[in-house]
Design a protein around this motif. Structure first.
Motif, mmCIF file in Angstrom:
data_model
loop_
_atom_site.group_PDB
_atom_site.id
_atom_site.type_symbol
_atom_site.label_atom_id
_atom_site.label_comp_id
_atom_site.label_asym_id
_atom_site.label_seq_id
_atom_site.Cartn_x
_atom_site.Cartn_y
_atom_site.Cartn_z
ATOM 1 N N ILE A 4 -1.893 -4.328 -24.320
ATOM 2 C CA ILE A 4 -0.586 -4.049 -23.732
ATOM 3 C C ILE A 4 -0.454 -4.943 -22.505
ATOM 4 O O ILE A 4 -1.269 -4.876 -21.582
ATOM 5 C CB ILE A 4 -0.435 -2.564 -23.350
ATOM 6 C CG1 ILE A 4 -0.501 -1.690 -24.608
ATOM 7 C CG2 ILE A 4 0.889 -2.337 -22.620
ATOM 8 C CD1 ILE A 4 -0.398 -0.205 -24.342
ATOM 9 N N ILE A 5 0.546 -5.816 -22.553
ATOM 10 C CA ILE A 5 0.771 -6.779 -21.468
ATOM 11 C C ILE A 5 2.065 -6.415 -20.740
ATOM 12 O O ILE A 5 3.131 -6.359 -21.354
ATOM 13 C CB ILE A 5 0.900 -8.225 -22.011
ATOM 14 C CG1 ILE A 5 -0.302 -8.603 -22.891
ATOM 15 C CG2 ILE A 5 1.087 -9.213 -20.855
ATOM 16 C CD1 ILE A 5 -1.619 -8.720 -22.186
ATOM 17 N N GLY A 6 1.959 -6.177 -19.449
ATOM 18 C CA GLY A 6 3.143 -5.921 -18.639
ATOM 19 C C GLY A 6 3.752 -7.240 -18.191
ATOM 20 O O GLY A 6 3.039 -8.129 -17.724
ATOM 21 N N LEU A 7 5.056 -7.369 -18.372
ATOM 22 C CA LEU A 7 5.775 -8.578 -17.936
ATOM 23 C C LEU A 7 6.837 -8.158 -16.931
ATOM 24 O O LEU A 7 7.696 -7.313 -17.227
ATOM 25 C CB LEU A 7 6.434 -9.261 -19.140
ATOM 26 C CG LEU A 7 7.304 -10.486 -18.822
ATOM 27 C CD1 LEU A 7 6.456 -11.640 -18.289
ATOM 28 C CD2 LEU A 7 8.083 -10.928 -20.065
ATOM 29 N N THR A 8 6.766 -8.725 -15.731
ATOM 30 C CA THR A 8 7.744 -8.398 -14.704
ATOM 31 C C THR A 8 8.001 -9.619 -13.831
ATOM 32 O O THR A 8 7.491 -10.701 -14.102
ATOM 33 C CB THR A 8 7.283 -7.167 -13.885
ATOM 34 O OG1 THR A 8 8.383 -6.667 -13.115
ATOM 35 C CG2 THR A 8 6.100 -7.477 -12.972
ATOM 36 N N GLY A 9 8.801 -9.428 -12.811
ATOM 37 C CA GLY A 9 9.130 -10.513 -11.899
ATOM 38 C C GLY A 9 10.159 -10.002 -10.913
ATOM 39 O O GLY A 9 10.544 -8.832 -10.958
ATOM 40 N N GLY A 10 10.602 -10.861 -10.034
ATOM 41 C CA GLY A 10 11.688 -10.479 -9.146
ATOM 42 C C GLY A 10 13.016 -10.699 -9.842
ATOM 43 O O GLY A 10 13.079 -11.338 -10.897
ATOM 44 N N ILE A 11 14.077 -10.177 -9.251
ATOM 45 C CA ILE A 11 15.418 -10.393 -9.790
ATOM 46 C C ILE A 11 15.707 -11.907 -9.812
ATOM 47 O O ILE A 11 15.376 -12.621 -8.878
ATOM 48 C CB ILE A 11 16.464 -9.620 -8.941
ATOM 49 C CG1 ILE A 11 17.816 -9.599 -9.630
ATOM 50 C CG2 ILE A 11 16.556 -10.149 -7.517
ATOM 51 C CD1 ILE A 11 18.797 -8.593 -9.012
ATOM 52 N N ALA A 12 16.201 -12.405 -10.942
ATOM 53 C CA ALA A 12 16.585 -13.819 -11.127
ATOM 54 C C ALA A 12 15.422 -14.808 -11.039
ATOM 55 O O ALA A 12 15.632 -15.987 -10.782
ATOM 56 C CB ALA A 12 17.692 -14.212 -10.136
ATOM 57 N N THR A 13 14.198 -14.336 -11.298
ATOM 58 C CA THR A 13 13.069 -15.287 -11.348
ATOM 59 C C THR A 13 12.933 -15.913 -12.739
ATOM 60 O O THR A 13 12.235 -16.913 -12.896
ATOM 61 C CB THR A 13 11.724 -14.616 -10.976
ATOM 62 O OG1 THR A 13 11.497 -13.503 -11.847
ATOM 63 C CG2 THR A 13 11.700 -14.176 -9.523
ATOM 64 N N GLY A 14 13.583 -15.314 -13.735
ATOM 65 C CA GLY A 14 13.533 -15.881 -15.083
ATOM 66 C C GLY A 14 12.614 -15.129 -16.026
ATOM 67 O O GLY A 14 12.117 -15.699 -16.996
ATOM 68 N N LYS A 15 12.414 -13.848 -15.780
ATOM 69 C CA LYS A 15 11.572 -13.026 -16.647
ATOM 70 C C LYS A 15 12.099 -13.004 -18.076
ATOM 71 O O LYS A 15 11.317 -13.061 -19.026
ATOM 72 C CB LYS A 15 11.492 -11.606 -16.078
ATOM 73 C CG LYS A 15 10.723 -10.623 -16.938
ATOM 74 C CD LYS A 15 10.751 -9.234 -16.355
ATOM 75 C CE LYS A 15 12.140 -8.687 -16.212
ATOM 76 N NZ LYS A 15 12.875 -8.572 -17.502
ATOM 77 N N SER A 16 13.425 -12.955 -18.225
ATOM 78 C CA SER A 16 14.022 -12.912 -19.568
ATOM 79 C C SER A 16 13.726 -14.186 -20.350
ATOM 80 O O SER A 16 13.538 -14.152 -21.566
ATOM 81 C CB SER A 16 15.537 -12.708 -19.476
ATOM 82 O OG SER A 16 15.824 -11.473 -18.873
ATOM 83 N N THR A 17 13.663 -15.311 -19.643
ATOM 84 C CA THR A 17 13.326 -16.594 -20.279
ATOM 85 C C THR A 17 11.916 -16.538 -20.857
ATOM 86 O O THR A 17 11.677 -16.934 -22.000
ATOM 87 C CB THR A 17 13.422 -17.738 -19.241
ATOM 88 O OG1 THR A 17 14.755 -17.784 -18.738
ATOM 89 C CG2 THR A 17 13.057 -19.082 -19.846
ATOM 90 N N VAL A 18 10.980 -16.016 -20.061
ATOM 91 C CA VAL A 18 9.585 -15.913 -20.510
ATOM 92 C C VAL A 18 9.471 -14.888 -21.635
ATOM 93 O O VAL A 18 8.768 -15.113 -22.623
ATOM 94 C CB VAL A 18 8.661 -15.552 -19.325
ATOM 95 C CG1 VAL A 18 7.238 -15.262 -19.799
ATOM 96 C CG2 VAL A 18 8.656 -16.688 -18.299
#
Length: 198
Positions: A4-18
């Motif tokens: 299970i891999i958690g994927l996160t980031g700050g707002i507008a860092t491009g998490k959706s792209t990754v």
């Protein structure tokens, strides 16, 4: 063994792209935002509770949440944000756990938990690894202003309402830099994927 891999980031860092790159690689994505939209759909019990707490302006004519209005309420008021979180956290968590179990049934190398507020929600505790997508502050600010048609002041308020990106980076197992161009980001993602998909 499925990780299970958690994927996160700050707002507008491009998490959706990754997240999209990982989906292209064949990994199942459990997307907290999509699940939240389902839980908070027209006529859903959670939606009714939000409307009862925040008033009639919360709902559009078709019964959907007036997300723009609600966002303006909670991003500038910590107590309102806490109230909204209290209403939505339980139903979203239950739906997320159901989705994680379903995604793992085909025994993929990893299930990706795409969660903007991963640390805030405590999801890191069920993850084998946490990946944080990062970008420099000026890049984040300009992206957010362009994407959401926000003033610099409004964009900074949204950024400030979240856990600082530096803290997320510090707590990450893996950091993907998405501050330059998509090709560099893809190279970094594929390099990391080789450590997951053996």
């Amino acid at each position: 063994m499925t990780q299970i891999i958690g994927l996160t980031g700050g707002i507008a860092t491009g998490k959706s792209t990754v997240s999209a790159m990982l989906a292209e690689a064949g990994l199942p994505i459990v997307d907290a935002d999509k699940i939240a939209w389902q839980v908070e759909g027209a006529g859903q019990p959670t939606t009714q509770k939000i409307a009862a707490a925040f008033g009639s302006q919360t709902l559009l004519a078709d019964g959907q949440l007036n997300r723009r209005w609600l966002g303006q309420q909670v991003f500038n008021d910590a107590s309102k944000l806490a109230l909204l979180t209290e209403i939505t956290r339980g139903p979203i968590q239950r739906a997320m756990l159901t989705a994680i179990v379903a995604a793992g049934k085909s025994q993929p190398a990893a299930v990706i938990l795409d969660v903007p507020l991963l640390f805030e929600g405590g999801w890191q505790h069920i993850c084998d690894q946490v990946v944080v997508v990062a970008a420099p502050a000026p890049v984040v600010l300009s992206r957010l202003m362009a994407r959401n048609q926000l003033s610099a002041e409004a964009a900074r308020a949204r950024i400030a309402s979240q856990m600082p990106l530096a803290e997320k980076v510090q707590r990450a197992d893996v950091v993907i830099d998405n501050g330059e161009n998509v090709d560099k980001t893809r190279t970094a993602v594929l390099k990391w994927l080789k450590t997951i998909i053996k």
